[in-house]
Design a protein around this motif. Structure first.
Motif, PDB file in Angstrom:
ATOM      1  N   GLU A 155       0.847  -1.193   0.000  1.00 42.24           N
ATOM      2  CA  GLU A 155       0.000   0.000   0.000  1.00 42.24           C
ATOM      3  C   GLU A 155       0.882   1.242   0.000  1.00 42.24           C
ATOM      4  O   GLU A 155       1.998   1.232   0.498  1.00 42.24           O
ATOM      5  CB  GLU A 155      -0.868   0.033   1.275  1.00 42.24           C
TER       6      GLU A 155
ATOM      7  N   THR B  53     -11.210   6.930  -5.808  1.00 45.00           N
ATOM      8  CA  THR B  53     -10.597   5.762  -6.445  1.00 45.00           C
ATOM      9  C   THR B  53     -10.026   6.239  -7.766  1.00 45.00           C
ATOM     10  O   THR B  53     -10.751   6.747  -8.612  1.00 45.00           O
ATOM     11  CB  THR B  53     -11.648   4.667  -6.688  1.00 45.00           C
TER      12      THR B  53
ATOM     13  N   LYS C 275      -7.353   3.060  -4.280  1.00 44.01           N
ATOM     14  CA  LYS C 275      -8.387   3.733  -3.490  1.00 44.01           C
ATOM     15  C   LYS C 275      -7.680   4.372  -2.299  1.00 44.01           C
ATOM     16  O   LYS C 275      -6.881   3.727  -1.620  1.00 44.01           O
ATOM     17  CB  LYS C 275      -9.401   2.704  -3.001  1.00 44.01           C
TER      18      LYS C 275
ATOM     19  N   TYR D  22      -4.744   2.034  -1.355  1.00 41.14           N
ATOM     20  CA  TYR D  22      -4.879   0.572  -1.499  1.00 41.14           C
ATOM     21  C   TYR D  22      -4.991   0.215  -2.984  1.00 41.14           C
ATOM     22  O   TYR D  22      -5.759   0.821  -3.713  1.00 41.14           O
ATOM     23  CB  TYR D  22      -6.150   0.095  -0.799  1.00 41.14           C
ATOM     24  N   ASP D  23      -4.243  -0.810  -3.359  1.00 39.63           N
ATOM     25  CA  ASP D  23      -4.342  -1.279  -4.746  1.00 39.63           C
ATOM     26  C   ASP D  23      -5.612  -2.120  -4.873  1.00 39.63           C
ATOM     27  O   ASP D  23      -5.686  -3.225  -4.346  1.00 39.63           O
ATOM     28  CB  ASP D  23      -3.103  -2.103  -5.102  1.00 39.63           C
ATOM     29  N   VAL D  24      -6.601  -1.585  -5.564  1.00 46.32           N
ATOM     30  CA  VAL D  24      -7.887  -2.292  -5.686  1.00 46.32           C
ATOM     31  C   VAL D  24      -8.141  -2.719  -7.126  1.00 46.32           C
ATOM     32  O   VAL D  24      -9.292  -2.904  -7.543  1.00 46.32           O
ATOM     33  CB  VAL D  24      -9.062  -1.412  -5.167  1.00 46.32           C
TER      34      VAL D  24
ATOM     35  N   LEU E  92      -9.851  -6.051  -7.321  1.00 44.96           N
ATOM     36  CA  LEU E  92     -11.187  -5.913  -6.733  1.00 44.96           C
ATOM     37  C   LEU E  92     -12.138  -5.209  -7.694  1.00 44.96           C
ATOM     38  O   LEU E  92     -13.277  -5.617  -7.885  1.00 44.96           O
ATOM     39  CB  LEU E  92     -11.054  -5.099  -5.444  1.00 44.96           C
ATOM     40  N   GLU E  93     -11.625  -4.155  -8.339  1.00 46.91           N
ATOM     41  CA  GLU E  93     -12.465  -3.403  -9.273  1.00 46.91           C
ATOM     42  C   GLU E  93     -12.844  -4.250 -10.476  1.00 46.91           C
ATOM     43  O   GLU E  93     -13.966  -4.193 -10.975  1.00 46.91           O
ATOM     44  CB  GLU E  93     -11.731  -2.139  -9.762  1.00 46.91           C
TER      45      GLU E  93
ATOM     46  N   ASN F  45     -15.464  -6.513  -9.345  1.00 44.73           N
ATOM     47  CA  ASN F  45     -16.702  -5.746  -9.160  1.00 44.73           C
ATOM     48  C   ASN F  45     -17.390  -5.473 -10.488  1.00 44.73           C
ATOM     49  O   ASN F  45     -18.601  -5.531 -10.607  1.00 44.73           O
ATOM     50  CB  ASN F  45     -16.416  -4.406  -8.459  1.00 44.73           C
TER      51      ASN F  45
END
Lengths: 208, 419
Positions: B121, B165, B175, B204-206, B209-210, B213
């Motif tokens: 992070e 984000t 994010k 945060y490396d999302v 996750l994205e 999503n």
């Protein structure tokens, strides 16, 4: 003195048939028929009724089971016979919980309705041992477990696994597993096909 | 023996030893100053000063330059320098051990930096003035990608990214979230402030996750469409079930007809008056049923029949006008329930023998009037029981309900057809 009968049935043909059978019988007197079960309790308040032949799915989405529950609370002495042709899995148990006196499948039962009415008025409680057998995919409805049928009924709402799981207090993973099992058993190809077929054959019907 | 008397080699060794001690003392001193440890810094400093004094004092002896030798050192026994060196050595060793233990049990700024640099992070600490107190490697990298330069003011960067984000040029998605806290400075001795207001910004490396999503969004959209189709199918299914039941009943009647035909043909040859009457009655019933089979079922007729039946049960004649105007299922249900309640009220509170129900439509609004002409109640009407429930249902449909009991007792419901 003949028993006074109220018929609650929204289909003209069955309604007329019942009327004919009752009028032909010496033990029973036809009082009236209603299409909408939500009016049945009010009718019982105005008239003495001994027996009600109650359909489950009546006009304007009124539930015969709900009406039976109300009537049994207000008039426990009135006998009620649920009359249906649909093999919906939960109705028999629900009828028993409510205290419905007898349950009769229109086409399946070997006995005719008048016999059932006589036996009910004599104090018998006549219930079929199981729902009628219908085919769904490559199996019959009796090959599905109660839990599977419960989930199948919830799927009629079109809600997601998570929403169904929340209502039944189980995990979405469990719902998914049951759906997969049902697809495997029936040989049907998708969730949508499964629900459509179950609704078509009438083993699960959305509550009114 | 004095320092001047001992052999050259011994002086050289002593001074070399002293030089090593100076270097070590300096190292320790710097470490303790960096960690802001006053006492150990003073001790290390003292050792450094003493050794340096002796070193610079004794070195001229080695070079043979007697004029530069201080008087103090000319007469000093060599044992003094030896003892000083031994004591300094012991102190230095103890200092090293203390430094090692201190490092092991405490976090230094450097160790914090090392730890944060290993994180995936991005981490940034800054104070009220935007001064960056700690920034890890990942945040440096992110800062460059977002700003095109390194992060010079924590607050500026915070305002740009906080609670957002952001997709970087290389496709990664971060994010950013922030936290505030009051923390005690690591060593308050060298800081005038006892407490410091510090902001923490984490990136945060999302990316993964994205991506998931997005896949989920697409799947959910597809499911939504399927579910909508399923709901519509289910609605249609109710009609199909309805039709199936009618079909079953028709089949039963036709079977009965077949049986009647056989019995009739038997009766032609066998004279049985009772049986003849029986068969004729059955023919009559079945013909009536078949006639009804040919006619279309009508919801309005059903409603009227039901309400007339209910009215008859109470000994009240029900007259309904213009029911055919209502096509909306919700209003139909409301109509039936209100009719029922009005019938009950008429039966309970008046001796009326008739209930008139009028349905009118003005533009998109329905007006349902339930009229009891034998009004005995001229007092103010308070909604209770059944009428209260009707009021609730009407208001749920954004309609109005009112009661007028000046002459006749009229319950009036107004509701829009657009519900």
């Amino acid at each position: 003195m003949p028993y006074r009968v109220l018929v609650v049935e929204d289909q003209m043909m069955p309604k007329q048939l019942f009327e004919i059978y009752i009028k032909e019988s010496k033990e029973f007197e036809f009082v009236a028929s209603l299409s909408d079960a939500s009016l049945a309790l009010t009718f019982c308040k105005a008239q003495n009724i001994d027996l009600i032949l109650m359909d489950v799915m009546t006009a304007h989405d009124s539930s015969g089971l709900d009406a039976s529950s109300e009537i049994k609370k207000a008039f426990p002495n009135i006998k009620i016979i649920i009359v249906t042709s649909l093999p919906e899995y939960s109705w028999i148990n629900r009828a028993k919980e409510i205290g419905v006196d007898s349950f009769w499948y229109k086409e399946i039962n070997k006995e005719n309705i008048i016999e059932v009415m006589k036996r009910t008025m004599n104090g018998e409680s006549i219930y079929p041992e199981e729902t009628p057998v219908v085919k769904i995919g490559s199996i019959t409805n009796h090959d599905l477990t109660d839990r599977e049928l419960e989930i199948l009924k919830e799927m009629l709402t079109g809600d997601s696994n998570a929403e169904i799981a929340a209502r039944l207090f189980i995990s979405p993973g469990t719902v998914k597993r049951h759906v997969e099992n049902m697809l495997l058993k029936t040989g049907l190809h998708s969730r949508t096909e499964l629900v459509a077929e179950a609704g078509r054959v009438g083993i699960v019907i959305k509550d009114m | 023996m004095t320092l001047i008397d001992i052999p050259y080699i011994y002086i050289a060794l002593l001074t070399f030893w002293g030089l090593i001690l100076i270097v070590l003392a300096l190292d320790i001193l710097i470490s303790f100053i960096r960690n802001k440890h006053l006492l150990y810094s003073l001790i290390s400093g003292l050792v450094l000063v003493v050794e340096a004094f002796f070193y610079f004092g004794v070195t001229p002896i080695i070079s043979g330059n007697n004029e530069n030798i201080l008087e103090l050192f000319k007469d000093m026994p060599y044992i003094v320098y030896l003892v000083i060196n031994i004591v300094s050595t012991i102190i230095i060793i103890i200092m090293f051990v203390l430094l090692y233990m201190w490092d092991k049990n405490n976090l230094s700024a450097f160790s914090l930096q090392q730890a944060y640099d290993k994180s995936d992070e991005g981490i940034l600490y800054f104070d009220d003035n935007g001064l960056c107190l700690l920034i890890n490697k990942k945040m440096h990298e992110i800062g460059w990608l977002i700003l095109g330069e390194q992060i010079s003011n924590g607050f500026d960067f915070y305002n740009k990214v906080n609670n957002k984000t952001i997709t970087l040029n290389d496709g990664r998605i971060f994010k950013f979230v922030s936290y505030e806290s009051i923390i005690k400075d690591i060593n308050t001795i060298f800081s005038k402030e006892k407490n410091r207001h510090v902001y923490q910004l984490i990136g945060y490396d999302v990316t993964e996750l994205e991506k998931k999503n997005e896949e989920l969004r697409v799947d959910n959209k597809r499911l939504e469409i399927q579910n909508k189709a399923l709901k519509e199918y289910n609605q249609n299914m109710q009609h199909i079930i309805h039709d199936n039941e009618i079909l079953s009943a028709k089949i039963q009647i036709h079977d009965e007809m077949n049986s009647l035909i056989l019995k009739t043909s038997y009766l032609i040859d066998n004279d049985n008056e009772t049986e003849r009457i029986n068969i004729l009655n059955k023919w009559k019933s079945n013909i009536i049923l078949l006639l009804k089979e040919a006619s279309e079922e009508n919801d309005d007729i059903e409603i009227i029949n039901d309400l007339e039946t209910l009215g008859k049960a109470f000994g009240i004649k029900v007259t309904i006008n213009n029911l055919e105007l209502i096509k909306n299922e919700k209003i139909s249900k409301l109509f039936i329930q209100t009719s029922k309640e009005c019938l009950i009220n008429v039966a309970k509170h008046s001796n009326a023998k008739e209930l008139k129900i009028n349905v009118t439509k003005e533009n998109d609004n329905f007006i349902l009037e339930f009229i009891n002409s034998n009004n005995k109640n001229k007092k103010e009407i308070i909604f209770g029981g059944g009428l209260k429930e009707i009021q609730r249902q009407v208001e749920e449909l954004h309609g109005k309900i009112s009661v007028n009991n000046e002459d006749n007792f009229i319950v009036k419901v107004e509701v829009s057809d657009a519900i």
